[in-house]
Design an enzyme around this catalytic site. Structure first.
Site, short mmCIF file in Angstrom:
data_model
loop_
_atom_site.label_atom_id
_atom_site.label_comp_id
_atom_site.label_asym_id
_atom_site.label_seq_id
_atom_site.Cartn_x
_atom_site.Cartn_y
_atom_site.Cartn_z
N HIS A 74 6.60 -20.76 -16.25
CA HIS A 74 5.24 -20.25 -16.45
C HIS A 74 4.26 -21.35 -16.04
CE1 HIS A 74 2.31 -18.00 -19.40
NE2 HIS A 74 1.65 -18.58 -18.41
N HIS B 63 0.78 -21.56 -13.30
CA HIS B 63 -0.10 -20.95 -12.30
C HIS B 63 -0.43 -22.04 -11.29
CE1 HIS B 63 -0.92 -17.46 -14.99
NE2 HIS B 63 -0.64 -18.37 -15.91
N HIS C 14 1.93 -11.47 -18.82
CA HIS C 14 1.31 -12.16 -19.95
C HIS C 14 1.03 -11.11 -21.02
CE1 HIS C 14 0.72 -15.40 -17.12
NE2 HIS C 14 -0.07 -16.09 -17.92
N GLU D 118 -0.71 -13.35 -25.94
CA GLU D 118 -1.31 -14.70 -25.93
C GLU D 118 -2.55 -14.61 -26.83
OE1 GLU D 118 -3.00 -15.81 -22.12
OE2 GLU D 118 -3.23 -17.91 -22.68
N ASP E 11 1.77 -23.85 -18.01
CA ASP E 11 0.70 -22.87 -17.79
C ASP E 11 -0.31 -23.34 -16.73
OD1 ASP E 11 -0.54 -20.42 -18.13
OD2 ASP E 11 -1.33 -20.81 -20.12
N ASP E 12 -1.30 -24.12 -17.15
CA ASP E 12 -2.32 -24.64 -16.23
C ASP E 12 -2.49 -26.13 -16.52
OD1 ASP E 12 -3.41 -21.98 -15.07
OD2 ASP E 12 -3.40 -21.67 -17.25
N1 ADE Z 1 -4.35 -17.37 -15.64
C1 ADE Z 1 -4.11 -18.69 -15.65
N2 ADE Z 1 -3.73 -19.09 -16.86
C2 ADE Z 1 -3.71 -18.00 -17.66
C3 ADE Z 1 -3.39 -17.76 -19.01
N3 ADE Z 1 -3.00 -18.73 -19.82
N4 ADE Z 1 -3.50 -16.50 -19.48
C4 ADE Z 1 -3.89 -15.53 -18.68
N5 ADE Z 1 -4.20 -15.70 -17.40
C5 ADE Z 1 -4.11 -16.92 -16.88
ZN ZN Z 2 -0.31 -18.21 -17.94
#
Ligand code: ADE
Ligand code: ZN
Length: 332
Positions: free
Chosen positions: A16, A18, A196, A199, A277-278
């Site tokens: 996971h 992006h 997703h 969350e 994630d990011d």
């Molecule tokens: N796009 C990038 N990160 C995300 C996240 N944590 N939840 C939903 N969309 C995303």
């Molecule tokens: Zn994500």
């Protein structure tokens, strides 16, 4: 060996991440400058100061603004290559990378430009860094079903390079049911499916992802804990959750890492995995996530090994490769 020392020694799979979320401010400035694109920050310090989020949307607004700097195939290559170097440092040996084509095609960038840049970095990483990877195309859920259908159409000529289809962006108000038909087509085309869910959104979104989209994994899914019947199903089906601890903290899904439920979910028998994630926005890559939960939740060496094993079990790797890595972890 102390748990904090074991983290670096365990081979791991990331499931996971992006790719647009790995855009470090330094590289963002470099690419924006060479493309003559204005980004709404004067310097790197100002960028970092803006990374104070109170929910998912407050992050997404900044994340989409940053992605505007990416224009040429080489930009997507540089972005992806920089991420692979982080993987190498953290002993991530396999990664399944999300990309958001609509973020770019909406600005007039060709689908092919995005895919070719990312893909070339994946091929170089396999050869030069011995890191395997797969790509997962995500639909932006704040956009329409029609837009998702168009994006799926654009992906079909590149089908052999795309393992799965996912669903991301603003969760609340955009339940999985909105995309039931386009995911049915994606499944019919042979793609694996992730989404997703759970969350910021409720457990009912996780039910929808399972029953309507027929996912192979749930991304995040931490709010599943609010529904005991759902938990029993996730356990029974051994349905993986790709959990992102530092993301959850930064986006205020949890107030304190000590309250994170990843250890409780693991102990209940759910196939939870650790992911970044990011990472450029949330304060760290794979091992930073492992370190944060190990410290906050007092994880043992056995917990860490179970999480690393889960990451391969839940991956889209062929069975023989899964077993190769799992045996290495067990022997550690
Ligand atoms: N796009 C990038 N990160 C995300 C996240 N944590 N939840 C939903 N969309 C995303
Ligand atoms: Zn994500």
């Amino acid at each position: 060996m102390r748990p904090l020392d074991l983290i670096q020694k365990l081979p791991k799979a990331e499931l996971h991440v992006h790719i647009e979320g790995t855009f470090e401010p330094e590289l963002m400035f470099e690419i924006a400058q060479r493309n003559g694109v204005n980004i709404p920050f004067k310097n790197i310090e100002e960028v970092k100061q803006a990374y104070n989020f109170h929910n998912l949307q407050s992050f997404l607004d900044i994340y989409y603004a940053g992605a505007n700097a990416l224009i040429h195939e080489q930009d997507f290559y540089d972005l992806t290559w920089a991420y692979f170097e982080k993987c190498k440092a953290d002993y991530v040996v396999h990664t399944e990378i999300f990309f958001d084509p609509q973020t770019h095609t909406a600005r007039g960038i060709a689908f092919e430009t995005v895919l070719k840049g990312i893909l070339r970095a994946c091929q170089d990483a396999e050869q030069k860094l011995e890191i395997s990877s797969q790509l997962i195309l995500c639909f932006l859920r704040h956009l329409s079903e029609e837009d998702a259908f168009k994006t799926l159409e654009q992906a079909l000529p590149f089908k052999q390079h795309i393992a799965g289809i996912g669903l991301d962006s603003s969760e609340l108000g955009h339940p999985p049911s909105k995309f039931e038909r386009v995911f049915a087509q994606a499944r019919a085309e042979g793609f694996l499916i992730v989404a997703h869910a759970g969350e910021e959104g409720p457990a009912s979104y996780v039910w929808e992802a399972l029953d309507l989209l027929k996912v192979n994994r749930i991304d995040h899914g931490v709010r599943s804990e609010e529904d005991d019947e759902l938990l029993q199903r996730l356990i029974k089906e051994r349905m993986p959750l790709t959990v992102c601890p530092l993301s959850n903290l930064k986006l205020c899904v949890v107030d304190d890492m000590k309250q994170h439920n990843i250890k409780r979910l693991l102990e209940k028998g759910i196939c939870v995995t650790v992911n970044s994630d990011d990472p450029a926005y949330f304060g760290g890559y794979m091992n930073d996530n492992f370190i944060a939960i190990t410290k906050a939740l007092n994880l043992s060496n056995d917990d860490l090994k179970a999480l690393a094993i889960n990451s391969f079990e839940a991956s889209f790797l062929p069975e023989a490769q899964k077993q190769y890595w799992i045996k290495l972890i067990q022997a550690e």
